[in-house]
Each structure stands twice: as structure tokens, then as C-alpha cells.
Enzyme design. Structure first.
Site, short mmCIF file in Angstrom:
data_model
loop_
_atom_site.label_atom_id
_atom_site.label_comp_id
_atom_site.label_asym_id
_atom_site.label_seq_id
_atom_site.Cartn_x
_atom_site.Cartn_y
_atom_site.Cartn_z
CB CYS A 171 -0.92 0.00 1.21
SG CYS A 171 -1.96 -1.46 1.37
N GLY B 49 6.70 6.43 1.23
CA GLY B 49 7.53 6.74 2.39
C GLY B 49 8.23 5.54 2.98
CE LYS B 50 5.01 3.39 6.82
NZ LYS B 50 4.19 4.47 6.21
CG ASP C 171 -1.81 2.72 -3.27
OD1 ASP C 171 -1.29 2.97 -2.16
OD2 ASP C 171 -3.03 2.88 -3.50
CG ASP D 198 1.28 2.26 6.35
OD1 ASP D 198 0.37 2.19 7.21
OD2 ASP D 198 1.95 3.30 6.18
CB CYS E 256 -1.16 6.08 11.00
SG CYS E 256 -2.42 6.40 9.74
#
Length: 380
Positions: free
Chosen positions: A222, A227-228, A245, A281, A334
Site C-alpha cells: 500500500c 515513504g516506507k 497501490d 501499511d 497509523c
């Protein structure tokens, strides 16, 4: 703009948000219609609006009404200021206070929506009140040093050349907390040349906890902005990073970000084969980030959360199918809500005995960053 005029502008924006407009959209529309407002004015109005949304219920109680005006009155009272000094009616300031305005009281815990409070308390236990209080305050700004291009000391020095003060975190030296002039970041040499990336401390700690080794195939299932992928790119040599994604548009900035960082990420709309590590994520309530996006906690509904739980479960199983025997699956959110975190992992492990959990972390704002969850699973 005078302080009173900024209050009036924040009232206007907040009334639009309370009527159903997303916060960013309301701020953008006000900004476009207010060409007289300079960058400092726009930043100040934004801060007023977001402070009010973080404390929406308690500030409304202090101010006497769930309106933009009530929120601004309540916010001034909460800050120990007399709202009468700004609500003067002079120039562009809001009209003076009525006798019944500004006489309320409030409990800070009320700034978690009523319907979600039971979930919040069950999920966080004896930390629930403290985390709720932390969510009422502005989040710090964190950077990740791109070790492909700079050491932490070098990044701090280059940031300092642009008058941006940053300090490393003792738990993770590549994580820098910005102490001064964060609004200059995106124009700084360190950012524009790929020495640093904006990334909160908690996901940085999560990525640092992943079992990344040389030559591994890693799937960021995802990926979003990537960022990951970018965070783990410098952790080992010869990594093959694949980003996917369900909404490819969310990855539109990833090629540019990867080029700036000096790393290679393969974008794949339909990844195949097996991977040493798959990162999921997943979309979530964002409850761990509510101090950054306070509008989200008031827009979330029970139906939204139920829909997210279904999406999360499906993604977890799809990502698991791409993990080789002996490989790892990292489930991330998150969120601080158990239903999205441990609840999903328990259900998944109950359905698939081929995996077991080898590590589990829940970070909260009490740890210095956003709320973030990581369950690291291994395929037997």
C-alpha cells in the site's frame, strides 16, 4: 492582517468546516479569496483553525457554542487570554462578546468523539487519558535522514545553513526533530537535494524494526507516496523495492521522490512472485495522527470504521499471499484502536496458521511521534 482580523478569518473557515466542508478545502478557498493575506497571515489562520479542531468540543463548551465564533472564544479562554481584547468589532475584528459568551467549562477528554471513546479507552487502557490530552496539541515535525546521501550530522549542518534547527533522536539518530523554522523545510537545500524527507518518528521506528538484508525483494503493498520504500532503501545494499497501490494515482509523486533520494523503486500495478518482506501499511482511521489532521476525527463515523476493517482484512490476506516461506509480513496502521491493530492480527492468525507473530509495537504521541502500530509476522 491584525490579530482580530485573523480571528475573523478563522471563524469564517471554521463555519465552513462545521457545515461539512473538509478543512483543507475550506482553508484553500479562503486563501484564494483573500489575496490580501500574506504567507504569515495564512499560516496564522491555519494554526488557529487546526488548534480549534483539535479541541473542538472543549473549546465550544468554553466559548458557549459549536460555531466558528464559539471555538475562537473558547480557544482564547483555554490559552488564558481575555477574548474581549480581540472581539472588539473594530476594523475587521469580530463583534464584541455578548453577556452569555465565554462562561462555560470543559473537560479535555471530551475532545475524543463520544461514539469512539469506549473504543479509545479499551484500546489504550491506563494511557487513554494521557494520549487524548496529547492529541489536543500540535504535533512536532520530524525528518528522516537519507543515508544514501548524508549522515545525520551532515544533514543537521545543511539544515542549519537555512536557519532550520534540528536534533537527532537518541532512539534513532537518523530521525531529526525540527526545533525551529519548520515552515522553511520544503524550500531548504537539505530537502530539495534529497538529504532529508518529511516522515514522522513512529513510522521511522517501525521501518527501522524491519528485517531488511542485502539483496532482498521487498514489496510495499500500500505504497501511497512511497515513504516506507524510501525509508528502507538505505538499510541494505542491492534491495529490490517494488511499490504497489490499489489507487496508482497515489503513487504519482513516488518516481520524483525516489529520484531526489537517489534510489530506485519499481512501480508495479500487479506484483507477482514471492517476496522476502511484504509491507502492508493499510488504510485506517488515522486515529494516531489526529493531532496533525484533527478534522478527520470529527468526520469519521462508525460506518466508516466498519468499512475500513473489511478493507484492512482483505489487504492483509492479499499481502500475505506474496510472502515466501520463511519471509516476513509487516502489518502497519497509523491507528491506536485495537480493532484495527491487534484485532486484525488475531483474526488473520486464526485463519492462517502458516504465520506467527514475532514482534509487535504500538507507539503513541507519548513516545514523541504519532500513534502507529506494527505487527511483524513470519511465514513458517
Amino acid at each position: 492582517m491584525t490579530p482580530g482580523a485573523r480571528i475573523s478569518a478563522a471563524i469564517e473557515v471554521l463555519d465552513r468546516i462545521l457545515a461539512g466542508q473538509p478543512a483543507e478545502q475550506a482553508l484553500l478557498r479562503w486563501s484564494r479569496a483573500s489575496r490580501f493575506a500574506g504567507s504569515g497571515d495564512r499560516a496564522a489562520v491555519r494554526d488557529l483553525v487546526f488548534d480549534a479542531l483539535r479541541c473542538r468540543t472543549s473549546h465550544a463548551a468554553l466559548g458557549g457554542a459549536l460555531t466558528g465564533r464559539g471555538l475562537m472564544i473558547g480557544g482564547l479562554i483555554a490559552a488564558g487570554r481575555d477574548p474581549g481584547t480581540l472581539f472588539t468589532g473594530e476594523g475587521h475584528a469580530p463583534p464584541p462578546l455578548a453577556p452569555d459568551e465565554g462562561n462555560g467549562s470543559a473537560d479535555g477528554r471530551s475532545d475524543i468523539p463520544d461514539w469512539i471513546r469506549p473504543l479509545w479507552d479499551r484500546s489504550l487502557g491506563d494511557q487513554a487519558a494521557a494520549v487524548a490530552q496529547a492529541m489536543r496539541h500540535r504535533a512536532p515535525v520530524w525528518l528522516r535522514v537519507n543515508m544514501v546521501k548524508a549522515t545525520p550530522a551532515e544533514a543537521v549542518a545543511v539544515l542549519g545553513d537555512d536557519s532550520i534547527a534540528a536534533v537527532p533522536d537518541p532512539r534513532l539518530p537518523t530521525a531529526l526533530r525540527v526545533m525551529e523554522n519548520e515552515r522553511r523545510l520544503t524550500q531548504s537545500h537539505a530537502y530539495r537535494n534529497g538529504l532529508v524527507e518529511l516522515q514522522d518518528l513512529s513510522p521511522q521506528l517501525a521501518c527501522a524494526a524491519l528485517p531488511v538484508g542485502p539483496g532482498m525483494r521487498v514489496l510495499d503493498y500500500c505504497a501511497g507516496g512511497g515513504g516506507k520504500s524510501l525509508a528502507i532503501a538505505g538499510q541494505a545494499d542491492g534491495l529490490i523495492l517494488v511499490a504497489h497501490d490499489a489507487d496508482p494515482a497515489r503513487m504519482r509523486d513516488l518516481p520524483r521522490r525516489a529520484e531526489r533520494a537517489g534510489v530506485k523503486v519499481h512501480i508495479d500495478s500487479s506484483p507477482s512472485g514471492s517476496f522476502d518482506l511484504a509491507i502492508a501499511d493499510v488504510p485506517c482511521s488515522g486515529s494516531g495522527t489526529w493531532r496533525r489532521a484533527p478534522d478527520a476525527k470529527w468526520r469519521l463515523t462508525d460506518a466508516d470504521l466498519c468499512a475500513l476493517l473489511s478493507v484492512q482484512a482483505a489487504i492483509l490476506r492479499k499481502a500475505a499471499a506474496r510472502v515466501r516461506p520463511g519471509g516476513h509480513l509487516a502489518y502497519m496502521t497509523c491507528s491506536v484502536l485495537d480493532a484495527e491493530n491487534d484485532g486484525q492480527v488475531r483474526a488473520f492468525l486464526g485463519d492462517d496458521p502458516g504465520f506467527s507473530q514475532m514482534a509487535r509495537h504500538l507507539w503513541t504521541p507519548l513516545d514523541g511521534g504519532d500513534g502507529f502500530f506494527l505487527s511483524l509476522l513470519v511465514r513458517r
